[in-house]
Design an enzyme around this catalytic site. Sequence first.
Site: not given
Ligand code: CA
Length: 424
Positions: A134, A141, A150, A207, A241, A248, A252, A261, A357
Amino acid sequence: MIAANDPNIRSWVDIPENSDFPIQNLPFGVFKTAQLSPRVGVAIGDHIVDLKTLHVLGYMENLPFEQSDFHSASLNKIINRGKKATRELRNRLSKLLRSDVPDLKNKEHHVNQVLVKMSDAQMLLPVEIGDYTDFYSSIEHARNVGMMFRDPENALLPNWKHLPVGYHGRSSSIAVSGVDFHRPKGQTLPAGAAEPVFGPSRLLDFELEMAFITYPGKPLGQSISTEEAENYIFGMTLFNDWSARDIQKWEYVPLGPFLAKNFISTMSPWVVTLDALEPFKVQGPEQDPAVLPYLQYEGMKNYNIDLQVAIAPEGKQPTTICNSNFRYMYWNQSQQLAHHTINGCNIRGGDVMASGTISGKEPGSYGSMLELSWQGTKTIALADGDERKFLQDGDTVIVTGQASNGQTRIGFGEAKAKILPALS
Ligand code: CA
């Protein structure tokens, strides 16, 4: 021009107006019916051409395919024959289906055997997927997510404009359109809490993506250049997705998404060949700063493909909540494939590489609920007074797409699935 792409060809098969599947498309898929075992077919109008039966009846002579290539539960065998072979095959099918060629058209007993009504067929996952990658190639995006997760001042990380960021996903949970699934469960860290909790995801999202499917690549250690890349891409599908944003956000760091995911990804059943998409090529966004030489490319490598996402709450009509376009992709597929193999990583026939995405500049073109609701700070209105920030149980999400150039329009069908309540 590829013969099958001629916009002037008409078919003797009845094709409803605005069908996704005019004779200029001829996408490949795998289907079965109450009577027919799984096999390869090609979509035209509201029908499927049964390629196994077409082969049995002798219409595939002098093509580099065997009957078992078509009497198969995946497209891998025909994909593994390579681009020249699948191009010849699509050109042959186009010829057999065009109104000015009598070979098949005038043999009613053969037509009755090879044309299957789509409404009588069940579509299966088109490929047996070895590996799934992916990417994260839409700048809008990446910028939106960077701003939310962030730092609004430094939304794009320093590497983003220098390489197509991606990660290795999981192929086992890619499912064909129509496979519903239960809301995933997992660990999340509630706002202000010091310790995580366990339960059903509360921030379930889609997504909007597209995926490309590869031909067999080169041996381990070798690379595919941007110039060669299109010879290694069989075709494209729609791809959702699905993502659990709360899971997440907690999991992550530092290695990227994991369980947020891989609970399911939904793929449309018809693979539109890169050959069929040739007339819809467009220029991609300008890349500034200039990319390293191995990522540079010549010519048009993007595609004008309108994309839509609709939500249908349980028992209700769908509302379109997103209109995007594949042409917004900052990194094109040839660059993605060149980057993926530049270290010598090998690819195989039937590998799936998703775009990431696909969001545009306008809020109505954002390809996820995370962006559309701006992390739950805005409400998205649906028909009948319903509204959403993230997805609810009973919601069906429907992704659709069409490539057009003012002369010809071909579609991708749909990638659709419903969210069932979490299992207890
Ligand atoms: Ca994705």
